[in-house]
Design a protein around this motif. Structure first.
Motif, PDB file in Angstrom:
ATOM      1  N   UNK A 172     -31.704 -75.278  99.122  1.00 17.77           N
ATOM      2  CA  UNK A 172     -31.873 -76.418 100.108  1.00 17.77           C
ATOM      3  C   UNK A 172     -33.767 -75.187 100.722  1.00 17.77           C
ATOM      4  N   UNK A 178     -36.361 -75.476  98.376  1.00 16.83           N
ATOM      5  CA  UNK A 178     -36.708 -77.592  98.319  1.00 16.83           C
ATOM      6  C   UNK A 178     -37.771 -77.052  99.830  1.00 16.83           C
ATOM      7  N   UNK A 179     -37.522 -76.786 101.378  1.00 11.67           N
ATOM      8  CA  UNK A 179     -37.931 -76.867 101.871  1.00 11.67           C
ATOM      9  C   UNK A 179     -39.518 -75.820 101.759  1.00 11.67           C
ATOM     10  N   UNK A 199     -40.979 -75.335  98.979  1.00 12.97           N
ATOM     11  CA  UNK A 199     -41.830 -75.738  98.211  1.00 12.97           C
ATOM     12  C   UNK A 199     -42.867 -76.742  98.923  1.00 12.97           C
ATOM     13  N   UNK A 200     -41.510 -77.915  99.881  1.00 17.76           N
ATOM     14  CA  UNK A 200     -42.318 -78.638 100.485  1.00 17.76           C
ATOM     15  C   UNK A 200     -43.262 -78.402 101.842  1.00 17.76           C
ATOM     16  N   UNK A 245     -47.827 -79.071 101.557  1.00 19.04           N
ATOM     17  CA  UNK A 245     -47.766 -80.042 102.637  1.00 19.04           C
ATOM     18  C   UNK A 245     -49.001 -79.031 103.263  1.00 19.04           C
ATOM     19  N   UNK A 253     -42.467 -78.922 116.060  1.00 16.31           N
ATOM     20  CA  UNK A 253     -41.421 -78.672 114.382  1.00 16.31           C
ATOM     21  C   UNK A 253     -41.699 -77.433 114.267  1.00 16.31           C
ATOM     22  N   UNK A 275     -38.806 -76.130 116.344  1.00 20.09           N
ATOM     23  CA  UNK A 275     -37.166 -77.049 115.782  1.00 20.09           C
ATOM     24  C   UNK A 275     -36.913 -75.597 114.595  1.00 20.09           C
ATOM     25  N   UNK A 300     -33.560 -73.977 114.170  1.00 22.56           N
ATOM     26  CA  UNK A 300     -32.627 -74.124 112.890  1.00 22.56           C
ATOM     27  C   UNK A 300     -32.579 -72.926 112.183  1.00 22.56           C
ATOM     28  N   UNK A 333     -43.892 -84.306 101.213  1.00 22.16           N
ATOM     29  CA  UNK A 333     -43.312 -85.030 101.481  1.00 22.16           C
ATOM     30  C   UNK A 333     -42.128 -85.738 101.596  1.00 22.16           C
ATOM     31  N   UNK A 377     -40.155 -84.125  99.083  1.00 23.63           N
ATOM     32  CA  UNK A 377     -39.516 -82.800  99.383  1.00 23.63           C
ATOM     33  C   UNK A 377     -39.304 -82.639 100.392  1.00 23.63           C
ATOM     34  N   UNK A 378     -39.214 -82.377 101.454  1.00 20.03           N
ATOM     35  CA  UNK A 378     -39.200 -82.651 103.359  1.00 20.03           C
ATOM     36  C   UNK A 378     -37.622 -83.284 103.793  1.00 20.03           C
ATOM     37  N   UNK A 395     -36.243 -84.960 101.454  1.00 16.58           N
ATOM     38  CA  UNK A 395     -34.834 -84.564 100.430  1.00 16.58           C
ATOM     39  C   UNK A 395     -34.196 -83.558 101.994  1.00 16.58           C
ATOM     40  N   UNK A 396     -34.443 -81.950 101.792  1.00 14.87           N
ATOM     41  CA  UNK A 396     -34.803 -81.269 102.663  1.00 14.87           C
ATOM     42  C   UNK A 396     -34.120 -81.423 103.616  1.00 14.87           C
ATOM     43  N   UNK A 399     -31.033 -82.518 103.228  1.00 15.70           N
ATOM     44  CA  UNK A 399     -29.561 -81.446 102.859  1.00 15.70           C
ATOM     45  C   UNK A 399     -28.867 -80.357 104.258  1.00 15.70           C
ATOM     46  N   UNK A 400     -30.073 -80.995 104.980  1.00 12.06           N
ATOM     47  CA  UNK A 400     -30.132 -80.270 106.535  1.00 12.06           C
ATOM     48  C   UNK A 400     -29.189 -81.245 107.267  1.00 12.06           C
ATOM     49  N   UNK A 456     -30.567 -83.617 109.236  1.00 12.56           N
ATOM     50  CA  UNK A 456     -31.305 -82.743 110.336  1.00 12.56           C
ATOM     51  C   UNK A 456     -32.314 -84.440 110.162  1.00 12.56           C
ATOM     52  N   UNK A 457     -31.782 -85.464 111.042  1.00  8.31           N
ATOM     53  CA  UNK A 457     -31.907 -86.786 111.649  1.00  8.31           C
ATOM     54  C   UNK A 457     -33.215 -86.713 111.367  1.00  8.31           C
ATOM     55  N   UNK A 458     -33.747 -85.510 112.960  1.00 13.25           N
ATOM     56  CA  UNK A 458     -36.186 -85.880 112.392  1.00 13.25           C
ATOM     57  C   UNK A 458     -36.612 -85.517 111.245  1.00 13.25           C
ATOM     58  N   UNK A 459     -36.255 -84.849 110.423  1.00 14.33           N
ATOM     59  CA  UNK A 459     -36.944 -84.416 109.330  1.00 14.33           C
ATOM     60  C   UNK A 459     -36.883 -85.876 108.314  1.00 14.33           C
TER      61      UNK A 459
END
Lengths: 86, 86
Positions: free
Chosen positions: A4, A7-8, A10-11, A15, A50, A53, A57, B47, B49-50, B52-53, B56-57, B59-62
Motif C-alpha cells: 500500500x 501505491x501511495x 507512485x500516486x 500527482x 495533507x 495528516x 498517519x 488520483x 491510486x490515491x 486506492x491507497x 487500503x488505509x 482513510x475517509x479523508x483520502x
C-alpha cells in the motif's frame, strides 16, 4: 516496503510531477498570472494539512508527495508576489 | 471522529474545492485547452491510486477527497474529448 505504501508513493510521483512543468514555466516566464491568489492560498493550506495528516498517519507517501507539492506551490506564490508589477 | 481524520477532511475540502471553479469554467466554455492530455492522464491515474491507497488505509479523508477529484478530472477529460474539434 508494504504494497500500500508503494501505491501511495507512485500516486504521489504522478500527482506531484504533474505540477513540475507548470512550476518551471512560471519560473522561466517570471509570471504566475494563470494562478489566482485564492487558488494558491486554498492549495497551500490544504496541502500543508495533507502533510500534517501524513505525519499523523506516519504515511511516507503523503509526507513525500505533499512535501514536494508545497515547494512547488510556494515557488509559484513567491514568483507571483515578486513579479506582481509586471 | 478522530482529530487526524478531521484534519484530512479539511485538507480534502480545500484541495478539492480549489478545482471546482476550473471545472465549472471548462463546462461553461465547452473548452479544456488549458489542460494537456499528459497532465490529465498523470492526474487521473495518480488520483485513482490515491483513492486506492485511501481504501487500503481506510482513510475517509483520502477516499472522499480523491473520489471528488476524480469526478472533476473525468468531467474535464470528457469535455476536452467531446469538444476537441472546436
Amino acid at each position: 516496503m508494504e504494497n500500500k505504501e508503494l501505491i501511495g508513493i507512485i500516486a504521489g510521483i504522478l500527482t506531484t510531477s504533474a505540477y513540475i512543468p507548470q512550476t518551471i514555466k512560471v519560473i522561466k516566464s517570471k509570471s504566475a498570472k494563470d494562478f489566482s491568489w485564492i487558488w494558491l492560498i486554498f492549495m497551500i493550506i490544504g496541502i500543508l494539512l495533507w502533510f500534517l495528516y501524513g505525519l499523523m498517519l506516519k504515511s511516507l507517501a503523503l509526507i513525500f508527495a505533499n512535501g514536494i507539492s508545497i515547494m512547488s506551490l510556494l515557488t509559484i506564490a513567491v514568483v507571483k508576489y515578486v513579479y506582481r508589477q509586471s
